[in-house]
Design a protein around this motif. Structure first.
Motif, mmCIF file in Angstrom:
data_model
loop_
_atom_site.group_PDB
_atom_site.id
_atom_site.type_symbol
_atom_site.label_atom_id
_atom_site.label_comp_id
_atom_site.label_asym_id
_atom_site.label_seq_id
_atom_site.Cartn_x
_atom_site.Cartn_y
_atom_site.Cartn_z
ATOM 1 N N GLN A 65 0.915 -1.397 0.088
ATOM 2 C CA GLN A 65 0.230 0.014 -0.091
ATOM 3 C C GLN A 65 0.665 1.261 -0.188
ATOM 4 O O GLN A 65 0.222 2.325 -0.043
ATOM 5 C CB GLN A 65 -0.995 0.007 1.206
ATOM 6 C CG GLN A 65 -1.924 -1.254 1.305
ATOM 7 C CD GLN A 65 -2.742 -1.406 2.508
ATOM 8 O OE1 GLN A 65 -2.939 -0.133 3.027
ATOM 9 N NE2 GLN A 65 -3.522 -2.393 2.802
ATOM 10 N N SER A 66 1.894 1.367 0.054
ATOM 11 C CA SER A 66 2.927 2.465 0.093
ATOM 12 C C SER A 66 4.298 2.033 -0.513
ATOM 13 O O SER A 66 4.714 0.880 -0.577
ATOM 14 C CB SER A 66 3.069 3.121 1.431
ATOM 15 O OG SER A 66 3.502 1.951 2.423
ATOM 16 N N TYR A 68 5.875 2.335 -3.151
ATOM 17 C CA TYR A 68 5.842 1.549 -4.535
ATOM 18 C C TYR A 68 7.204 1.623 -5.068
ATOM 19 O O TYR A 68 7.326 0.706 -5.872
ATOM 20 C CB TYR A 68 4.659 2.126 -5.379
ATOM 21 C CG TYR A 68 3.413 2.045 -4.594
ATOM 22 C CD1 TYR A 68 2.860 0.751 -4.364
ATOM 23 C CD2 TYR A 68 2.695 3.395 -4.590
ATOM 24 C CE1 TYR A 68 1.468 0.776 -3.915
ATOM 25 C CE2 TYR A 68 1.334 3.405 -3.760
ATOM 26 C CZ TYR A 68 0.857 2.081 -3.675
ATOM 27 O OH TYR A 68 -0.567 2.006 -3.009
ATOM 28 N N GLY A 119 -2.802 3.411 -12.354
ATOM 29 C CA GLY A 119 -3.385 3.477 -11.164
ATOM 30 C C GLY A 119 -3.974 1.979 -10.539
ATOM 31 O O GLY A 119 -4.283 1.732 -9.301
ATOM 32 N N ARG A 122 -2.367 0.158 -7.443
ATOM 33 C CA ARG A 122 -2.295 0.732 -6.054
ATOM 34 C C ARG A 122 -3.540 0.187 -5.420
ATOM 35 O O ARG A 122 -3.983 -1.098 -5.656
ATOM 36 C CB ARG A 122 -2.474 2.215 -6.298
ATOM 37 C CG ARG A 122 -1.448 2.932 -6.746
ATOM 38 C CD ARG A 122 -1.499 4.540 -7.118
ATOM 39 N NE ARG A 122 -0.304 5.113 -7.497
ATOM 40 C CZ ARG A 122 0.607 5.698 -6.878
ATOM 41 N NH1 ARG A 122 0.593 5.483 -5.679
ATOM 42 N NH2 ARG A 122 1.379 6.185 -7.565
ATOM 43 N N ASP A 124 -5.904 -1.009 -1.833
ATOM 44 C CA ASP A 124 -5.747 -1.514 -0.475
ATOM 45 C C ASP A 124 -5.683 -2.933 -0.146
ATOM 46 O O ASP A 124 -5.057 -3.569 0.479
ATOM 47 C CB ASP A 124 -6.832 -1.049 0.610
ATOM 48 C CG ASP A 124 -6.779 0.724 0.546
ATOM 49 O OD1 ASP A 124 -5.945 1.507 0.576
ATOM 50 O OD2 ASP A 124 -7.900 1.269 0.364
ATOM 51 N N LEU A 161 4.111 -1.648 -8.545
ATOM 52 C CA LEU A 161 2.840 -1.488 -9.239
ATOM 53 C C LEU A 161 2.348 -2.696 -9.897
ATOM 54 O O LEU A 161 1.306 -3.281 -9.746
ATOM 55 C CB LEU A 161 2.626 -0.143 -9.694
ATOM 56 C CG LEU A 161 2.911 1.154 -9.256
ATOM 57 C CD1 LEU A 161 2.956 2.178 -9.926
ATOM 58 C CD2 LEU A 161 1.601 1.112 -7.913
ATOM 59 N N ASN A 164 1.636 -5.701 -7.572
ATOM 60 C CA ASN A 164 0.366 -5.452 -6.934
ATOM 61 C C ASN A 164 -0.604 -5.762 -7.868
ATOM 62 O O ASN A 164 -1.660 -6.663 -7.667
ATOM 63 C CB ASN A 164 0.121 -4.208 -6.462
ATOM 64 C CG ASN A 164 0.656 -3.705 -5.213
ATOM 65 O OD1 ASN A 164 1.447 -4.684 -4.503
ATOM 66 N ND2 ASN A 164 0.637 -2.415 -4.804
#
Length: 202
Positions: A65-66, A68, A119, A122, A124, A161, A164
């Motif tokens: 979550q952070s 990246y 995007g 990204r 949660d 990114l 994820n």
């Protein structure tokens, strides 16, 4: 043996020679073509832009979550890492894999033929609104075929990114998810074709 027989033998020998020359010419042409192809990418077998660098990072199964922009693991649950050479070879197959760039930015240059989805690396967790939107986009891109190969990538090997996004696709049930860890930096360093793109409509 009569004159007719001798003529037939000469014709047979001539035809064999022509056939041999034709085969040799074909082999020479094929060799030249293969040399030309591989000369265009003389060192594509080598790793590029830290795509194989091991920073000792442990793979995780949850969305990061952070931070990246940080060193990534060499492996990923539910997906398969691919090198520049492997991706290059995959793009010669039919059907070709769907390339998905999840890097951020505005003016953007990416692997030629890729869909740009900024995007989507990204979010949660696997039940957030972003997951539902990605599910719909992937359904359209793959025509509902969850066995269609999907390749996710972003800027370079220090970008989470694409990691994820690969986790998201695997959690949606896609069986052939590939993570191009080296990303745009590795593709560019290999001298492979890039193209400017605009963000895809959601």
């Amino acid at each position: 043996m009569g004159r007719t027989g001798n003529n037939l033998i000469r014709q047979f020998i001539w035809l064999q020679l022509q056939l041999h020359q034709s085969v040799m010419s074909t082999k020479i042409i094929v060799s030249i073509l293969m040399f030309t192809i591989f000369s265009a990418f003389p060192s594509i077998a080598q790793p590029f832009a830290d795509e194989d660098r091991d920073w000792g990072i442990t793979p995780v199964q949850d969305i990061r979550q952070s931070l990246y922009s940080a060193p990534t693991p060499t492996n990923i649950p539910g997906a398969k890492p691919v090198s520049t050479r492997e991706l290059h070879d995959m793009l010669l197959l039919v059907p070709t894999p769907i390339l998905i760039d999840v890097a951020g930015g505005n003016d953007h240059e990416t692997v030629r033929g890729a869909v740009w989805l900024p995007g989507f690396g990204r979010g949660d967790h696997f039940f957030d609104p972003l997951q539902a939107r990605l599910a719909e986009i992937l359904r359209k891109l793959s025509s509902g075929d969850k066995a269609r190969p999907l390749v996710f990538f972003c800027v370079n090997a220090r970008c989470w990114l694409s990691y994820n996004a690969s986790l998201r696709a695997a959690s949606l049930g896609y069986s052939q998810v590939f993570w191009y860890r080296g990303g745009i930096a590795a593709w560019r360093e290999a001298g492979l074709p890039l193209a400017k793109v605009s963000a895809s409509a959601e």
